[in-house]
Design an enzyme around this catalytic site. Structure first.
Site, PDB file in Angstrom:
ATOM      1  N   LYS A 150      41.563  25.732  64.206  1.00  0.00           N
ATOM      2  CA  LYS A 150      40.173  25.551  63.850  1.00  0.00           C
ATOM      3  C   LYS A 150      40.028  25.019  62.423  1.00  0.00           C
ATOM      4  O   LYS A 150      38.980  24.544  62.043  1.00  0.00           O
ATOM      5  CB  LYS A 150      39.445  26.903  63.920  1.00  0.00           C
ATOM      6  CG  LYS A 150      39.511  27.569  65.268  1.00  0.00           C
ATOM      7  CD  LYS A 150      38.906  28.986  65.165  1.00  0.00           C
ATOM      8  CE  LYS A 150      39.224  29.754  66.441  1.00  0.00           C
ATOM      9  NZ  LYS A 150      38.845  31.182  66.293  1.00  0.00           N
ATOM     10  N   ASP A 180      51.730  23.461  54.652  1.00  0.00           N
ATOM     11  CA  ASP A 180      52.398  24.514  53.880  1.00  0.00           C
ATOM     12  C   ASP A 180      53.903  24.277  54.024  1.00  0.00           C
ATOM     13  O   ASP A 180      54.484  23.498  53.267  1.00  0.00           O
ATOM     14  CB  ASP A 180      51.935  25.866  54.432  1.00  0.00           C
ATOM     15  CG  ASP A 180      52.420  27.053  53.628  1.00  0.00           C
ATOM     16  OD1 ASP A 180      53.237  26.864  52.713  1.00  0.00           O
ATOM     17  OD2 ASP A 180      51.985  28.183  53.911  1.00  0.00           O
TER      18      ASP A 180
HETATM   19  P1  IMP Z   1      52.815  25.193  58.033  1.00  0.00           P
HETATM   20  O1  IMP Z   1      53.313  25.065  59.438  1.00  0.00           O
HETATM   21  O2  IMP Z   1      53.619  26.176  57.235  1.00  0.00           O
HETATM   22  O3  IMP Z   1      52.678  23.866  57.313  1.00  0.00           O
HETATM   23  O4  IMP Z   1      51.394  25.883  58.116  1.00  0.00           O
HETATM   24  C1  IMP Z   1      50.267  25.167  58.473  1.00  0.00           C
HETATM   25  C2  IMP Z   1      49.158  26.045  59.015  1.00  0.00           C
HETATM   26  O5  IMP Z   1      49.192  27.364  58.454  1.00  0.00           O
HETATM   27  C3  IMP Z   1      47.843  25.432  58.628  1.00  0.00           C
HETATM   28  O6  IMP Z   1      47.385  24.541  59.606  1.00  0.00           O
HETATM   29  C4  IMP Z   1      46.961  26.650  58.431  1.00  0.00           C
HETATM   30  O7  IMP Z   1      46.339  27.007  59.660  1.00  0.00           O
HETATM   31  C5  IMP Z   1      47.894  27.757  58.019  1.00  0.00           C
HETATM   32  N1  IMP Z   1      47.915  27.911  56.545  1.00  0.00           N
HETATM   33  C6  IMP Z   1      48.932  27.588  55.710  1.00  0.00           C
HETATM   34  N2  IMP Z   1      48.625  27.858  54.435  1.00  0.00           N
HETATM   35  C7  IMP Z   1      47.366  28.369  54.442  1.00  0.00           C
HETATM   36  C8  IMP Z   1      46.484  28.853  53.408  1.00  0.00           C
HETATM   37  O8  IMP Z   1      46.773  28.848  52.199  1.00  0.00           O
HETATM   38  N3  IMP Z   1      45.264  29.296  53.828  1.00  0.00           N
HETATM   39  C9  IMP Z   1      44.895  29.329  55.149  1.00  0.00           C
HETATM   40  N4  IMP Z   1      45.681  28.885  56.140  1.00  0.00           N
HETATM   41  C10 IMP Z   1      46.921  28.408  55.793  1.00  0.00           C
END
Ligand code: IMP
Ligand code: MG
Length: 192
Positions: free
Chosen positions: A55, A115
């Site tokens: 979302k 992230d």
């Molecule tokens: P990744 O797979 O580690 O890149 O994480 C990506 C997903 O984690 C994003 O699409 C977000 O839904 C969630 N996410 C990562 N960091 C944050 C944050 O600082 N705040 C809120 N959601 C986050």
């Protein structure tokens, strides 16, 4: 016409878990308009398909779409990554798949935040296998220095420090998505 600044919000409704502002509303909106203008130039004569990742990307996607002066189409995907509330595991499950066929389409994945980059890497592989004519990524936020997977991001909003943030679509347990700016989330603050 109504004055947008006339909307008054009571101070402090966000609660004590909301820390300093990382990207304010004006800066955010200006950057979204810039990204929209760049996409308009880059995709001139085409009708890109914006794929929003639910979302978190919904607020960004709705502003971005309005900043693009082309006949865009929208579709949405919902994924959930296994792991704790503030850490992703890299194992991604598709909760809602796209409605549209990507064959021959110019697809732009619209993501809220990168992230570790694992979610995006998974999505890119998954969508690339559906034979789009082109596939690009537009990510609003990139956490500095945390990507374990190398990303090729055609459109980037802001590089931010590696801390947990909320607002403008980003949540903690579904809260704070409606903040019009990006703020640090203070884990453990009273009421959080
Ligand atoms: P990744 O797979 O580690 O890149 O994480 C990506 C997903 O984690 C994003 O699409 C977000 O839904 C969630 N996410 C990562 N960091 C944050 C944050 O600082 N705040 C809120 N959601 C986050
Ligand atoms: Mg989330």
């Amino acid at each position: 016409m109504a004055d947008a600044n006339a909307t008054s919000r009571p101070d402090g409704w966000e609660g004590p878990a909301i820390g300093r502002v990382i990207v304010d509303e004006e800066t955010l909106q200006a950057r979204v308009r810039e990204l929209g203008a760049r996409i308009t130039d880059d995709y001139a004569g085409r009708a890109p398909l914006l794929v929003g990742v639910l979302k978190g990307a919904c607020l960004f996607l709705s502003d971005l779409a309005r900043a693009i002066s082309l006949p865009v189409e929208l579709d949405f995907m919902a994924v959930s990554s296994y792991g704790s509330a503030t850490r992703t595991s890299g194992v991604v499950r598709i909760v809602k798949d796209l409605d549209l066929d990507l064959t021959g389409r110019h697809v732009i994945i619209v993501e809220d935040i990168v992230d570790s980059g694992l979610t995006l890497a998974y999505l890119r592989r998954n969508l690339a296998a559906r034979h789009p004519a082109s596939l690009a990524v537009c990510a609003l936020l990139i956490k500095e220095g945390l990507q374990t997977v190398e990303q090729d991001l055609a459109y980037e909003g802001f590089r931010i420090p590696p801390e947990f943030v909320v607002g403008y679509g980003l949540d903690v347990a579904e809260r704070y998505r409606n903040l019009p700016y990006i703020a640090a989330y203070l884990e453990g603050a009273a009421g959080a």
